[in-house]
Design an enzyme around this catalytic site. Structure first.
Site, PDB file in Angstrom:
ATOM      1  N   ASP A   1       0.839  -1.200   0.000  1.00 27.77           N
ATOM      2  CA  ASP A   1       0.000   0.000   0.000  1.00 27.77           C
ATOM      3  C   ASP A   1       0.879   1.257   0.000  1.00 27.77           C
ATOM      4  O   ASP A   1       1.714   1.424   0.892  1.00 27.77           O
ATOM      5  CB  ASP A   1      -0.877  -0.067   1.267  1.00 27.77           C
ATOM      6  CG  ASP A   1      -1.945   1.008   1.333  1.00 27.77           C
ATOM      7  OD1 ASP A   1      -2.488   1.373   0.272  1.00 27.77           O
ATOM      8  OD2 ASP A   1      -2.254   1.455   2.452  1.00 27.77           O
TER       9      ASP A   1
ATOM     10  N   GLY B   1      -7.158   9.049   7.014  1.00 25.46           N
ATOM     11  CA  GLY B   1      -7.461   9.437   8.385  1.00 25.46           C
ATOM     12  C   GLY B   1      -8.923   9.823   8.527  1.00 25.46           C
ATOM     13  O   GLY B   1      -9.721   9.635   7.614  1.00 25.46           O
TER      14      GLY B   1
ATOM     15  N   HIS C   1      -9.454   4.989  -1.740  1.00 26.68           N
ATOM     16  CA  HIS C   1      -8.580   5.163  -0.566  1.00 26.68           C
ATOM     17  C   HIS C   1      -9.292   6.050   0.455  1.00 26.68           C
ATOM     18  O   HIS C   1     -10.227   6.774   0.117  1.00 26.68           O
ATOM     19  CB  HIS C   1      -7.255   5.819  -0.988  1.00 26.68           C
ATOM     20  CG  HIS C   1      -6.310   4.844  -1.623  1.00 26.68           C
ATOM     21  ND1 HIS C   1      -5.162   4.414  -0.989  1.00 26.68           N
ATOM     22  CD2 HIS C   1      -6.358   4.197  -2.803  1.00 26.68           C
ATOM     23  CE1 HIS C   1      -4.534   3.551  -1.778  1.00 26.68           C
ATOM     24  NE2 HIS C   1      -5.243   3.401  -2.893  1.00 26.68           N
ATOM     25  N   GLY C   2      -8.804   5.974   1.697  1.00 25.90           N
ATOM     26  CA  GLY C   2      -9.295   6.903   2.720  1.00 25.90           C
ATOM     27  C   GLY C   2     -10.699   6.624   3.203  1.00 25.90           C
ATOM     28  O   GLY C   2     -11.413   7.540   3.631  1.00 25.90           O
ATOM     29  N   ALA C   3     -11.111   5.347   3.188  1.00 22.27           N
ATOM     30  CA  ALA C   3     -12.515   5.035   3.506  1.00 22.27           C
ATOM     31  C   ALA C   3     -12.875   5.214   4.980  1.00 22.27           C
ATOM     32  O   ALA C   3     -14.063   5.282   5.308  1.00 22.27           O
ATOM     33  CB  ALA C   3     -12.869   3.629   3.042  1.00 22.27           C
TER      34      ALA C   3
ATOM     35  N   ALA D   1      -7.975   1.859   7.040  1.00 19.13           N
ATOM     36  CA  ALA D   1      -6.836   1.756   7.956  1.00 19.13           C
ATOM     37  C   ALA D   1      -7.152   2.398   9.307  1.00 19.13           C
ATOM     38  O   ALA D   1      -7.223   1.731  10.339  1.00 19.13           O
ATOM     39  CB  ALA D   1      -5.595   2.400   7.338  1.00 19.13           C
TER      40      ALA D   1
HETATM   41  P1  13P Z   1      -8.042   5.514   5.982  1.00 15.72           P
HETATM   42  O1  13P Z   1      -6.934   5.553   7.001  1.00 15.72           O
HETATM   43  O2  13P Z   1      -8.766   6.806   5.844  1.00 15.72           O
HETATM   44  O3  13P Z   1      -8.950   4.352   6.199  1.00 15.72           O
HETATM   45  O4  13P Z   1      -7.329   5.275   4.560  1.00 15.72           O
HETATM   46  C1  13P Z   1      -6.800   3.993   4.281  1.00 15.72           C
HETATM   47  C2  13P Z   1      -6.048   3.947   2.987  1.00 15.72           C
HETATM   48  O5  13P Z   1      -6.343   4.615   2.023  1.00 15.72           O
HETATM   49  C3  13P Z   1      -4.922   3.011   2.900  1.00 15.72           C
HETATM   50  O6  13P Z   1      -4.270   3.105   1.675  1.00 15.72           O
HETATM   51 ZN    ZN Z   2      -4.413   5.038   0.779  1.00 19.31          ZN
HETATM   52 NA    NA Z   3     -10.361   8.570   5.683  1.00 20.76          NA
END
Ligand code: 13P
Ligand code: ZN
Ligand code: NA
Length: 283
Positions: free
Chosen positions: A81, A180, A207-209, A231
């Site tokens: 990643d 985040g 990404h960034g879910a 994440a």
């Molecule tokens: P988040 O930390 O917002 O869930 O993003 C995860 C991500 O995009 C990992 O590549």
């Molecule tokens: Zn990401």
């Molecule tokens: Na996010």
């Protein structure tokens, strides 16, 4: 054995669901992810950033993921990643990784294509799949005016050219999510996503879910997202429960016990995300 993300993302695309990608850090988090996914019969992606790979140790984490894939009869991919170094991607492919993200998104268009193409050539010769990103994930992009959006978010026509010229297997899109949690309500650019989907055929990655609500994630899946990266929410769930455990049990010192509440909270969140992705009972 660990698999690439080729078949699982094509299956998700055909079935109208998404495969969740959860960032893992160690034995505990790998086990929680794969055991919960196996219980729900969901394909799953274990995501490792460069920081995680160096923290856990490349050989350790690849072998732990490989063990997980042998112990469970669901498709499991270990995916790199946001990796940026071709040299370290090569070394990890040689250790057994079958799916990689080469993140050249902070370079200009031509340089991004050059860097990504180099990785695609090496990876495809070894049956390894490649994800790349076009556009930039932001911090607080909900307040962006249209001009800024056009500069930062994925341009649909460029996306088509990018996929065509690099030969990537999946494309990470910038449509208003950020890594985040969010300080104010994120506003996703669904029209842009629909336009990207119209102009391309490769599986799309969100990404960034973390911090994006259920309905919005569902809507991106309807519009072609086949991989949803989570994440931060998992880290928060895990650490909050471990902190609580230490507050309630100041004498606690056994890692076999004090991590259990964290693992349980993480498992509950993974169940929820698998449900949102609609990936349960697909294998
Ligand atoms: P988040 O930390 O917002 O869930 O993003 C995860 C991500 O995009 C990992 O590549
Ligand atoms: Zn990401
Ligand atoms: Na996010």
């Amino acid at each position: 054995a660990l698999v690439s993300t080729r078949q699982m993302l094509l299956d998700a695309q055909a079935g109208g669901y998404a495969v969740p990608a959860f960032n893992i850090h160690n034995l505990e988090t790998v086990r929680v992810v794969v055991e919960t996914a196996a219980e729900m019969r969901s394909p799953v992606i274990l995501a490792g950033t460069p920081g995680t790979i160096s923290y856990a140790g490349a050989k350790y984490i690849v072998d732990i993921a490989e063990a997980a894939s042998q112990l469970h009869d669901i498709p499991i991919a270990l995916h790199l990643d946001h990796h940026e170094s071709f040299e370290s991607i090569k070394a990890l492919i040689d250790l057994g990784v079958k799916s990689v993200m080469i993140d050249g998104s902070h370079h200009d268009f031509e340089e991004n294509i050059r860097i990504v193409s180099e990785v695609v050539k090496y990876a495809h010769a070894r049956d390894v799949t490649v994800e790349a990103e076009l556009g930039r994930l932001g911090g607080q992009e909900d307040d962006l005016i249209v001009d800024e959006k056009d500069a930062l978010y994925t341009n649909p026509a460029q996306a088509a050219e990018f996929i065509e010229r690099t030969g990537i297997d999946s494309l990470a899109v910038a449509i208003g999510t950020a890594h985040g949690m969010y300080k104010s309500e994120p506003k996703l650019d669904f029209e842009r996503l629909a336009e990207i989907r119209e102009q391309t055929t490769a599986p799309l990655v969100l990404h960034g879910a973390s911090g994006i609500d259920r309905e919005d994630i569902r809507k991106t899946i309807e519009l072609g997202v086949t991989k949803v990266n989570v994440a931060t929410e998992l880290k928060i769930a895990f650490s909050d429960k471990v902190k609580e455990h230490f507050i309630d049990n100041p004498e606690a010192n056994d890692p076999r016990k004090y991590m259990e509440p964290g693992k349980e909270a993480m498992a509950n969140l993974i169940r929820e995300k698998i449900d949102i992705c609609n990936s349960a009972n697909r294998v």
